[in-house]
Scaffold this motif. Structure first.
Motif, PDB file in Angstrom:
ATOM      1  N   GLU A   1      34.089  71.954  44.393  1.00 47.27           N
ATOM      2  CA  GLU A   1      33.994  72.500  43.030  1.00 47.27           C
ATOM      3  C   GLU A   1      34.938  71.747  42.082  1.00 47.27           C
ATOM      4  O   GLU A   1      34.560  71.402  40.964  1.00 47.27           O
ATOM      5  CB  GLU A   1      34.328  73.999  43.009  1.00 47.27           C
ATOM      6  CG  GLU A   1      33.339  74.889  43.742  1.00 47.27           C
ATOM      7  CD  GLU A   1      33.512  74.871  45.262  1.00 47.27           C
ATOM      8  OE1 GLU A   1      34.652  74.725  45.752  1.00 47.27           O
ATOM      9  OE2 GLU A   1      32.488  74.982  45.964  1.00 47.27           O
ATOM     10  N   GLU A   2      36.173  71.518  42.536  1.00 48.55           N
ATOM     11  CA  GLU A   2      37.138  70.786  41.711  1.00 48.55           C
ATOM     12  C   GLU A   2      36.636  69.366  41.431  1.00 48.55           C
ATOM     13  O   GLU A   2      36.758  68.870  40.314  1.00 48.55           O
ATOM     14  CB  GLU A   2      38.499  70.702  42.423  1.00 48.55           C
ATOM     15  CG  GLU A   2      39.231  72.014  42.548  1.00 48.55           C
ATOM     16  CD  GLU A   2      40.468  71.908  43.430  1.00 48.55           C
ATOM     17  OE1 GLU A   2      41.553  72.304  42.953  1.00 48.55           O
ATOM     18  OE2 GLU A   2      40.350  71.439  44.571  1.00 48.55           O
ATOM     19  N   LEU A   3      36.073  68.757  42.454  1.00 46.19           N
ATOM     20  CA  LEU A   3      35.572  67.393  42.316  1.00 46.19           C
ATOM     21  C   LEU A   3      34.395  67.336  41.346  1.00 46.19           C
ATOM     22  O   LEU A   3      34.328  66.435  40.507  1.00 46.19           O
ATOM     23  CB  LEU A   3      35.175  66.849  43.689  1.00 46.19           C
ATOM     24  CG  LEU A   3      34.946  65.358  43.782  1.00 46.19           C
ATOM     25  CD1 LEU A   3      36.150  64.578  43.279  1.00 46.19           C
ATOM     26  CD2 LEU A   3      34.652  64.962  45.222  1.00 46.19           C
ATOM     27  N   ILE A   4      33.499  68.298  41.425  1.00 45.22           N
ATOM     28  CA  ILE A   4      32.352  68.352  40.504  1.00 45.22           C
ATOM     29  C   ILE A   4      32.851  68.456  39.067  1.00 45.22           C
ATOM     30  O   ILE A   4      32.351  67.767  38.171  1.00 45.22           O
ATOM     31  CB  ILE A   4      31.411  69.517  40.868  1.00 45.22           C
ATOM     32  CG1 ILE A   4      30.670  69.185  42.168  1.00 45.22           C
ATOM     33  CG2 ILE A   4      30.412  69.801  39.745  1.00 45.22           C
ATOM     34  CD1 ILE A   4      29.874  70.335  42.753  1.00 45.22           C
ATOM     35  N   LYS A   5      33.864  69.290  38.848  1.00 42.81           N
ATOM     36  CA  LYS A   5      34.433  69.462  37.503  1.00 42.81           C
ATOM     37  C   LYS A   5      35.012  68.133  36.997  1.00 42.81           C
ATOM     38  O   LYS A   5      34.785  67.736  35.845  1.00 42.81           O
ATOM     39  CB  LYS A   5      35.508  70.551  37.549  1.00 42.81           C
ATOM     40  CG  LYS A   5      36.019  70.961  36.201  1.00 42.81           C
ATOM     41  CD  LYS A   5      36.981  72.139  36.317  1.00 42.81           C
ATOM     42  CE  LYS A   5      37.509  72.483  34.950  1.00 42.81           C
ATOM     43  NZ  LYS A   5      38.904  72.819  34.935  1.00 42.81           N
ATOM     44  N   ILE A   6      35.744  67.444  37.846  1.00 45.29           N
ATOM     45  CA  ILE A   6      36.340  66.157  37.464  1.00 45.29           C
ATOM     46  C   ILE A   6      35.237  65.137  37.149  1.00 45.29           C
ATOM     47  O   ILE A   6      35.337  64.392  36.175  1.00 45.29           O
ATOM     48  CB  ILE A   6      37.284  65.633  38.573  1.00 45.29           C
ATOM     49  CG1 ILE A   6      38.530  66.531  38.657  1.00 45.29           C
ATOM     50  CG2 ILE A   6      37.683  64.185  38.322  1.00 45.29           C
ATOM     51  CD1 ILE A   6      39.422  66.257  39.843  1.00 45.29           C
ATOM     52  N   VAL A   7      34.182  65.124  37.966  1.00 44.15           N
ATOM     53  CA  VAL A   7      33.067  64.193  37.738  1.00 44.15           C
ATOM     54  C   VAL A   7      32.411  64.488  36.393  1.00 44.15           C
ATOM     55  O   VAL A   7      32.155  63.575  35.600  1.00 44.15           O
ATOM     56  CB  VAL A   7      32.031  64.267  38.890  1.00 44.15           C
ATOM     57  CG1 VAL A   7      30.739  63.565  38.507  1.00 44.15           C
ATOM     58  CG2 VAL A   7      32.607  63.661  40.168  1.00 44.15           C
ATOM     59  N   GLU A   8      32.166  65.767  36.103  1.00 40.93           N
ATOM     60  CA  GLU A   8      31.529  66.141  34.836  1.00 40.93           C
ATOM     61  C   GLU A   8      32.387  65.727  33.642  1.00 40.93           C
ATOM     62  O   GLU A   8      31.885  65.196  32.651  1.00 40.93           O
ATOM     63  CB  GLU A   8      31.245  67.652  34.805  1.00 40.93           C
ATOM     64  CG  GLU A   8      30.106  68.041  35.740  1.00 40.93           C
ATOM     65  CD  GLU A   8      29.960  69.546  35.920  1.00 40.93           C
ATOM     66  OE1 GLU A   8      30.877  70.317  35.524  1.00 40.93           O
ATOM     67  OE2 GLU A   8      28.924  69.955  36.478  1.00 40.93           O
ATOM     68  N   GLU A   9      33.703  65.965  33.739  1.00 41.22           N
ATOM     69  CA  GLU A   9      34.622  65.566  32.660  1.00 41.22           C
ATOM     70  C   GLU A   9      34.598  64.044  32.477  1.00 41.22           C
ATOM     71  O   GLU A   9      34.580  63.546  31.347  1.00 41.22           O
ATOM     72  CB  GLU A   9      36.051  66.009  32.991  1.00 41.22           C
ATOM     73  CG  GLU A   9      36.280  67.501  32.902  1.00 41.22           C
ATOM     74  CD  GLU A   9      37.648  67.918  33.453  1.00 41.22           C
ATOM     75  OE1 GLU A   9      38.456  67.039  33.858  1.00 41.22           O
ATOM     76  OE2 GLU A   9      37.910  69.133  33.476  1.00 41.22           O
TER      77      GLU A   9
END
Length: 149
Positions: free
Chosen positions: A99-107
């Motif tokens: 989840e944290e990684l997905i957020k970083i990718v989206e940003e």
């Protein structure tokens, strides 16, 4: 200044010598010699990030060896590889959750203005710089590909 992580590895090696933990001792000796080899080749003190990348490379090699031993039916050697992986992972920063990684990718996609799969390399590189060893490259690539498709 020497990397704090390298100093910690040396301290742990001394503790393993005193306690008689042969598995930990041999693994740490191998890591320390690998780090020193890179230091000598590059003719400079390594940073914590560089030491972390060496540890990750070592884990990747151990995982590949584990897979080969499993396929060959050598459970004893496969277990030895797993022990080494466990020992080395103690010195790495905790991995990011998906989840944290997905957020970083989206940003990151927003930051670099990526709009298609053609921008994948740019996004993956930027994410790798941000997470600095706290996520595997294959997982990052997979998430970026999903988001840009």
């Amino acid at each position: 200044m020497a990397a704090e992580l390298f100093n910690k590895l040396q301290e742990e090696m001394k503790a393993a010598m005193k306690s008689g933990d042969k598995d930990k001792l041999s693994t740490l000796r191998m890591l320390i010699s690998e780090i020193k080899k890179v230091q000598i080749d590059s003719k400079k003190e390594l940073t914590d990030e560089e030491v972390i990348s060496i540890l990750q490379k070592y884990i990747k090699q151990r995982k590949e060896a584990y897979t080969q031993y499993e396929q060959a039916g050598r459970k004893d050697l496969a277990e030895k590889e797993l022990k080494e992986i466990e020992i080395v992972q103690q010195f790495l920063p905790p991995p990011l959750s998906e989840e944290e990684l997905i957020k970083i990718v989206e940003e990151t996609i927003q930051e670099v203005g990526a709009s298609s799969i053609k921008d994948m390399g740019k996004v993956v590189k930027a994410v790798m710089d941000k997470v600095k060893g706290r996520a595997e490259g294959s997982l990052i690539s997979k998430i970026v590909k999903e988001k840009l498709s």
